[in-house]
Design an enzyme around this catalytic site. Structure first.
Site, PDB file in Angstrom:
ATOM      1  CB  VAL A  44      -0.967  -0.007   1.205  1.00 58.90           C
ATOM      2  CG1 VAL A  44      -1.733   1.311   1.282  1.00 58.90           C
ATOM      3  CG2 VAL A  44      -1.948  -1.177   1.111  1.00 58.90           C
ATOM      4  CB  CYS A  45       3.804   2.227   2.039  1.00 52.92           C
ATOM      5  SG  CYS A  45       3.017   2.235   3.669  1.00 52.92           S
ATOM      6  CB  THR A  46       4.740   0.351  -3.076  1.00 52.79           C
ATOM      7  OG1 THR A  46       5.680  -0.354  -2.250  1.00 52.79           O
ATOM      8  CG2 THR A  46       5.300   0.471  -4.478  1.00 52.79           C
ATOM      9  CG  LEU A  49       6.336   6.328  -0.423  1.00 50.95           C
ATOM     10  CD1 LEU A  49       7.273   5.180  -0.096  1.00 50.95           C
ATOM     11  CD2 LEU A  49       6.916   7.630   0.058  1.00 50.95           C
TER      12      LEU A  49
END
Length: 219
Positions: A44-46, A49
């Site tokens: 999810v963080c990929t 960002l």
């Protein structure tokens, strides 16, 4: 003690993907968006960002700087950023804080102050509370905080919308109503008397109730 809106954002020095920074000096006279991540190479963080990299020019237009944080060392960040560019199609040009010693996560109350150890051996689940957004004004005070669960991607278009609102209401004596977007009507602030409002808003306003005074967006 938890951080609240209008508290001074705790200052810190840290290593980032673009070298060491002093946070308050780095902010300078801009707004700052600090958004945190529990671990490198998380799905999810990929996407988050990558999306922030894509819309960074929109923040720049508003005089705002982006800075990420992840609970891993800079070397891991570098490898992750290559994955982000490959999978999301956008190169990350803003710095990512290497919070391998958990210092910033603790300072911003995303992890307990007594939490032991470093990033070594920790998992995303261990760090799941490190998924917050802090908007900091040029006065170095916290203007907004949001914390999300790990499985829910953040809506960074909403951060742009809120930034527009905060910058507008800092310049003019208005507030923005529900679901407001740039260009929509606004509300005269409750702190403004009707007599003062006549001077500030000479074209008048709609008032379905005495406390609800609606005007065109100023500026």
């Amino acid at each position: 003690m938890s951080l609240r809106i209008n508290d001074v954002a705790p200052n810190f020095t840290a290593e980032t993907t673009q070298g060491p920074i002093d946070f308050h000096q780095w902010i300078g006279d801009k707004w700052a968006i600090l958004f945190s991540h529990p671990k490198d190479f998380t799905p999810v963080c990929t996407t988050e960002l990558g999306y922030m990299a894509k819309i960074e020019p929109e923040f720049t237009k508003r005089g705002a700087k982006l800075i990420g944080l992840s609970v891993d060392p800079s070397e891991a960040h570098g490898r992750w950023l290559a994955d982000i560019e490959e999978t999301q199609g956008s190169k990350v040009n803003y710095p990512i804080i290497a919070d391998h010693d958990l210092k910033v996560a603790k300072l911003y109350n995303m992890l307990p102050a007594e939490e032991p150890g470093t990033s070594e051996g920790r998992t995303a689940a261990t760090n799941q509370t490190v998924r917050s957004v802090f908007v900091v004004g040029p006065d170095k005070k916290i203007k907004l905080t949001l914390t999300y669960p790990m499985t829910t991607g953040r809506n960074f278009d909403e951060i742009l919308r809120v930034l527009d609102s905060m910058q507008l209401t800092a310049r003019h004596k208005v507030a923005t109503p529900v679901n407001w977007k740039h260009g929509d009507d606004v509300i005269i602030a409750g702190s403004v008397s009707d007599d003062d409002a006549k001077t500030l808003f000479p074209c008048g306003w709609k008032s379905p109730k005495p406390y609800l005074r609606i005007v065109k967006q100023p500026g």
